[in-house]
Design a protein around this motif. Structure first.
Motif, PDB file in Angstrom:
ATOM      1  N   THR A  74      38.389  47.556  44.135  1.00  6.29           N
ATOM      2  CA  THR A  74      38.226  46.834  45.408  1.00  6.29           C
ATOM      3  C   THR A  74      36.904  46.096  45.454  1.00  6.29           C
ATOM      4  N   ILE A  75      35.825  46.772  45.044  1.00 12.95           N
ATOM      5  CA  ILE A  75      34.497  46.153  45.069  1.00 12.95           C
ATOM      6  C   ILE A  75      34.463  44.903  44.194  1.00 12.95           C
ATOM      7  N   THR A  76      34.987  45.017  42.976  1.00 17.33           N
ATOM      8  CA  THR A  76      34.947  43.875  42.067  1.00 17.33           C
ATOM      9  C   THR A  76      35.905  42.761  42.487  1.00 17.33           C
ATOM     10  N   HIS A  77      36.937  43.119  43.251  1.00 20.82           N
ATOM     11  CA  HIS A  77      37.821  42.077  43.786  1.00 20.82           C
ATOM     12  C   HIS A  77      37.024  41.122  44.668  1.00 20.82           C
ATOM     13  N   TYR A  78      36.229  41.692  45.573  1.00 20.60           N
ATOM     14  CA  TYR A  78      35.413  40.841  46.452  1.00 20.60           C
ATOM     15  C   TYR A  78      34.242  40.227  45.691  1.00 20.60           C
ATOM     16  N   GLY A  79      33.725  40.941  44.698  1.00 24.05           N
ATOM     17  CA  GLY A  79      32.657  40.370  43.887  1.00 24.05           C
ATOM     18  C   GLY A  79      33.108  39.149  43.126  1.00 24.05           C
ATOM     19  N   SER A  80      34.316  39.193  42.598  1.00 26.59           N
ATOM     20  CA  SER A  80      34.863  38.044  41.889  1.00 26.59           C
ATOM     21  C   SER A  80      35.151  36.887  42.835  1.00 26.59           C
ATOM     22  N   MET A  81      35.591  37.223  44.050  1.00 28.20           N
ATOM     23  CA  MET A  81      35.915  36.178  45.032  1.00 28.20           C
ATOM     24  C   MET A  81      34.700  35.351  45.433  1.00 28.20           C
ATOM     25  N   LEU A  82      33.506  35.884  45.252  1.00 29.77           N
ATOM     26  CA  LEU A  82      32.293  35.139  45.597  1.00 29.77           C
ATOM     27  C   LEU A  82      32.215  33.799  44.870  1.00 29.77           C
ATOM     28  N   SER A  83      32.917  33.710  43.723  1.00 26.95           N
ATOM     29  CA  SER A  83      32.843  32.480  42.931  1.00 26.95           C
ATOM     30  C   SER A  83      34.209  31.881  42.644  1.00 26.95           C
ATOM     31  N   ASP A  84      35.212  32.241  43.453  1.00 28.60           N
ATOM     32  CA  ASP A  84      36.491  31.545  43.337  1.00 28.60           C
ATOM     33  C   ASP A  84      36.282  30.056  43.619  1.00 28.60           C
ATOM     34  N   PRO A  86      37.868  27.700  45.401  1.00 25.41           N
ATOM     35  CA  PRO A  86      37.844  27.257  46.808  1.00 25.41           C
ATOM     36  C   PRO A  86      36.589  27.726  47.547  1.00 25.41           C
ATOM     37  N   VAL A  87      36.126  28.935  47.230  1.00 29.08           N
ATOM     38  CA  VAL A  87      34.925  29.458  47.885  1.00 29.08           C
ATOM     39  C   VAL A  87      33.705  28.622  47.512  1.00 29.08           C
ATOM     40  N   ILE A  88      33.543  28.325  46.219  1.00 29.94           N
ATOM     41  CA  ILE A  88      32.398  27.533  45.768  1.00 29.94           C
ATOM     42  C   ILE A  88      32.418  26.145  46.393  1.00 29.94           C
TER      43      ILE A  88
END
Length: 249
Positions: A74-84, A86-88
């Motif tokens: 779960t933690i790494t799911h959100y950690g990876s999303m930091l640089s998806d 669309p997010v960037i």
């Protein structure tokens, strides 16, 4: 009498000198980095594909996959999303607007966009010509069509989060605590993204490591050309004006 007009050497126009400066300080180093990144990718995929380095890369990924837990998933799911992607795109757009409004100029905004776009261009070039398969473990994220090398999530995270940290540092250079805070957040986000991508089986250790190198290089080159040199020149000019005003007439 026939007069001969003296030919004067053509003066360099401001536009031509600016183009030369941009090429020397930005385009040349980024081109060299693109070639090095591509060369390393071809080395990993065409020359060293059966080497101990590649075997060790796979062993690291397998070892990490065996130690997964629901909590860190779960933690790494959100950690990876930091640089998806669309997010960037969204956060870069937001920071571009904020920098323009706060500082009243485009320099900081242009730097941030250039850093993010530069790493993206080099990353995409490498994925086209040096197509490396992702680790042979269970992937916790959908695999995008790009290859495993280098980690685009990681290089984008460095370009954006460390780029923002650098801009804020230059504008709060007299406040040590704030400078430390910006870099703890910026570098921490970039480190989190890289480790999350490694944990989730989306990249090898070498892919993530070169993603960090690529992002740092793009930030450094563009900061030197677009931020640090102009800021230092402005400070020197300001100090000189202050000294002249303080000098007795």
């Amino acid at each position: 009498m026939v007069t001969v007009r003296e030919r004067r050497p053509a003066a360099h126009t401001p536009s031509s000198s600016t183009a030369v400066e941009v090429a020397r300080r930005i385009l040349l180093p980024l081109t060299l980095m693109a070639l090095v990144t591509l060369g390393l990718g071809l080395l990993l995929t065409r020359v060293l594909e059966h080497s101990s380095l590649i075997a060790q890369d796979e062993a690291v990924s397998r070892e990490i996959a065996q130690e997964r837990t629901p909590f860190w998933n779960t933690i790494t799911h959100y950690g990876s999303m930091l640089s998806d992607t669309p997010v960037i795109i969204v956060v870069t757009t937001i920071m571009v607007v904020i920098f323009r409004l706060v500082y009243g100029r485009w320099r900081e905004s242009v730097f941030l966009v250039a850093a993010v776009c530069a790493q993206s261009a080099i990353f995409l070039l490498a994925t086209v010509f040096a197509q490396r398969a992702r680790p042979h473990v269970q992937h916790l994220d959908p695999a995008p069509p790009t290859s495993s090398y280098p980690s685009g999530h990681t290089s984008a995270a460095v370009a954006f989060y460390c780029g923002v940290a650098l801009v804020l540092t230059l504008h709060t250079h007299r406040h040590t605590i704030l400078k430390a805070l910006w870099w703890v957040l910026g570098a921490g986000a970039a480190l989190t993204v890289g480790l999350s991508r490694l944990y989730r089986g989306m990249h090898h250790l070498t892919d993530v490591s070169w993603g960090w190198v690529l992002g740092i290089f793009c930030v450094f080159v563009l900061a030197q050309a677009l931020l640090i040199r102009p800021v230092m020149a402005s400070r020197r000019a300001s100090s000189k004006r202050t000294a002249n005003e303080a000098a007795p007439a």
